[in-house]
Motif scaffolding. Structure first.
Motif, PDB file in Angstrom:
ATOM      1  N   LEU A 132       0.827  -1.207   0.000  1.00 22.30           N
ATOM      2  CA  LEU A 132       0.000   0.000   0.000  1.00 22.30           C
ATOM      3  C   LEU A 132       0.866   1.264   0.000  1.00 22.30           C
ATOM      4  O   LEU A 132       1.756   1.399   0.848  1.00 22.30           O
ATOM      5  N   PRO A 133       0.610   2.196  -0.909  1.00 26.12           N
ATOM      6  CA  PRO A 133       1.388   3.441  -0.962  1.00 26.12           C
ATOM      7  C   PRO A 133       0.859   4.468   0.032  1.00 26.12           C
ATOM      8  O   PRO A 133       0.587   5.627  -0.306  1.00 26.12           O
ATOM      9  N   LEU A 134       0.708   4.036   1.280  1.00 25.18           N
ATOM     10  CA  LEU A 134       0.043   4.836   2.307  1.00 25.18           C
ATOM     11  C   LEU A 134       0.820   4.718   3.611  1.00 25.18           C
ATOM     12  O   LEU A 134       1.437   3.671   3.889  1.00 25.18           O
ATOM     13  N   PRO A 135       0.796   5.772   4.449  1.00 26.80           N
ATOM     14  CA  PRO A 135       1.569   5.731   5.698  1.00 26.80           C
ATOM     15  C   PRO A 135       0.964   4.798   6.735  1.00 26.80           C
ATOM     16  O   PRO A 135      -0.234   4.490   6.715  1.00 26.80           O
ATOM     17  N   SER A 136       1.798   4.362   7.643  1.00 26.69           N
ATOM     18  CA  SER A 136       1.369   3.478   8.734  1.00 26.69           C
ATOM     19  C   SER A 136       0.498   4.245   9.733  1.00 26.69           C
ATOM     20  O   SER A 136       0.554   5.472   9.826  1.00 26.69           O
ATOM     21  N   ASP A 137      -0.326   3.482  10.457  1.00 27.36           N
ATOM     22  CA  ASP A 137      -1.111   4.025  11.584  1.00 27.36           C
ATOM     23  C   ASP A 137      -1.962   5.222  11.171  1.00 27.36           C
ATOM     24  O   ASP A 137      -1.997   6.246  11.852  1.00 27.36           O
ATOM     25  N   THR A 138      -2.677   5.084  10.062  1.00 30.29           N
ATOM     26  CA  THR A 138      -3.393   6.218   9.478  1.00 30.29           C
ATOM     27  C   THR A 138      -4.909   6.076   9.522  1.00 30.29           C
ATOM     28  O   THR A 138      -5.621   7.063   9.700  1.00 30.29           O
ATOM     29  N   PHE A 139      -5.434   4.855   9.377  1.00 28.24           N
ATOM     30  CA  PHE A 139      -6.865   4.677   9.133  1.00 28.24           C
ATOM     31  C   PHE A 139      -7.586   4.072  10.336  1.00 28.24           C
ATOM     32  O   PHE A 139      -7.064   3.190  11.011  1.00 28.24           O
ATOM     33  N   ASP A 140      -8.805   4.556  10.539  1.00 28.25           N
ATOM     34  CA  ASP A 140      -9.654   4.021  11.612  1.00 28.25           C
ATOM     35  C   ASP A 140     -10.279   2.686  11.226  1.00 28.25           C
ATOM     36  O   ASP A 140     -10.612   1.883  12.101  1.00 28.25           O
ATOM     37  N   ALA A 141     -10.464   2.470   9.946  1.00 29.22           N
ATOM     38  CA  ALA A 141     -11.051   1.205   9.483  1.00 29.22           C
ATOM     39  C   ALA A 141     -10.554   0.913   8.076  1.00 29.22           C
ATOM     40  O   ALA A 141     -10.216   1.824   7.306  1.00 29.22           O
ATOM     41  N   TYR A 142     -10.518  -0.369   7.760  1.00 25.63           N
ATOM     42  CA  TYR A 142     -10.084  -0.879   6.451  1.00 25.63           C
ATOM     43  C   TYR A 142     -11.136  -1.883   6.012  1.00 25.63           C
ATOM     44  O   TYR A 142     -11.484  -2.794   6.772  1.00 25.63           O
ATOM     45  N   THR A 143     -11.656  -1.717   4.806  1.00 29.82           N
ATOM     46  CA  THR A 143     -12.560  -2.726   4.246  1.00 29.82           C
ATOM     47  C   THR A 143     -12.020  -3.212   2.925  1.00 29.82           C
ATOM     48  O   THR A 143     -11.337  -2.488   2.191  1.00 29.82           O
ATOM     49  N   ILE A 144     -12.351  -4.450   2.617  1.00 27.08           N
ATOM     50  CA  ILE A 144     -12.101  -5.022   1.297  1.00 27.08           C
ATOM     51  C   ILE A 144     -13.268  -5.958   1.000  1.00 27.08           C
ATOM     52  O   ILE A 144     -13.537  -6.889   1.763  1.00 27.08           O
ATOM     53  N   ALA A 145     -14.009  -5.659  -0.058  1.00 25.52           N
ATOM     54  CA  ALA A 145     -15.218  -6.426  -0.381  1.00 25.52           C
ATOM     55  C   ALA A 145     -15.023  -7.133  -1.719  1.00 25.52           C
ATOM     56  O   ALA A 145     -14.822  -6.486  -2.747  1.00 25.52           O
ATOM     57  N   PHE A 146     -15.074  -8.444  -1.667  1.00 24.32           N
ATOM     58  CA  PHE A 146     -14.972  -9.287  -2.855  1.00 24.32           C
ATOM     59  C   PHE A 146     -13.676  -9.018  -3.628  1.00 24.32           C
ATOM     60  O   PHE A 146     -13.647  -9.101  -4.855  1.00 24.32           O
TER      61      PHE A 146
END
Length: 257
Positions: A132-146
């Motif tokens: 992921l081209p994103l910084p660590s410890d950034t998001f409150d939630a992560y989803t992945i659907a199908f």
């Protein structure tokens, strides 16, 4: 050795019922979604009889974006924005969603759907779930659907999910599962292998892509095995629940530190 077969130093990956070299799977998956991008959401309605909307609503009800405070959400493999828009509608004005997908055709569809809406609360990022081209410890939630079943290295994607979540953040995965009701399992198999590719041919002009998608469902780990993979990635309090007789399951895990 046939072209695309895994070599002696390559464990390989499943592309439907076919075994291919690990490095080949992503390109073939990309080709599938380029082919179906413009009809993807319509096909989801036709294939599931609209049930995918109920399943996604259940997923978002578990995200629970707040109305009153900032909330950063990441939706991976969510190019057309279907889950992201639900999260934005459920949350308050300080809810922001990043939609990440490796396939730019899918992202283009999502960006077109979002145009003029949500006032800068959503962005679309091209990226790989495994890196992921994103910084660590950034998001409150992560989803992945199908989407997780299309990732060549699921363990790497799960590790990345944990990395970008804040401590206390929640991982949620909606994925097809194993039908666990007698009779329904046989009906589901017949429908999947005989009807869905025909719908794909007629509506999206592509039977083979939908044949792959059906096969990929059958090759995905059982809920118990997948839960073990989530725990191995370092997420805790891992649970899963099945919906619609086991057609799909929602998996949950938390980053505790």
């Amino acid at each position: 050795m046939r072209t695309g077969e895994p070599g002696p130093d390559d464990d390989g990956a499943d592309f439907g019922f076919e075994r291919v070299a690990l490095g080949e799977k992503q390109g073939r998956v990309d080709a599938v979604f380029r082919s179906v991008a413009k009809r993807y959401d319509l096909m989801n309605d036709l294939m599931s009889g609209g049930l995918h909307r109920v399943w996604k609503s259940q997923l978002v009800s578990m995200v629970r974006p707040p109305k009153e405070r900032p909330f950063r959400h990441l939706d991976v493999a969510g190019g057309t924005g279907d889950v992201a828009f639900r999260v934005l509608d459920a949350g308050g004005p300080a809810t922001h969603v990043t939609v990440l997908d490796i396939n730019e055709d899918m992202l283009r569809v999502g960006a077109e759907r979002a145009e003029g809406k949500y006032d800068g609360r959503v962005d679309f990022v091209t990226g790989n779930a495994e890196t992921l081209p994103l910084p660590s410890d950034t998001f409150d939630a992560y989803t992945i659907a199908f989407g997780i079943r299309n990732v060549p290295r699921i363990d790497a994607a799960l590790a990345e999910a944990r990395r970008v979540l804040k401590p206390g953040g929640r991982f949620l995965c909606l994925e097809f599962s194993k039908v666990d009701l007698p009779v329904l399992d046989r009906i589901y198999d017949a429908y999947s292998f005989h009807v869905i590719p025909r719908i794909g041919a007629r509506v999206a002009g592509d039977a083979e892509s939908y044949r792959y998608l059906v096969e990929s469902i059958r090759k995905f780990p059982t809920p118990g095995v997948f839960s073990g993979m989530i725990e191995k990635a370092g997420l805790r309090h891992v649970t899963h629940r099945t919906l619609s007789g086991g057609i799909v399951a929602i998996h949950s895990g938390w980053k505790v530190s």
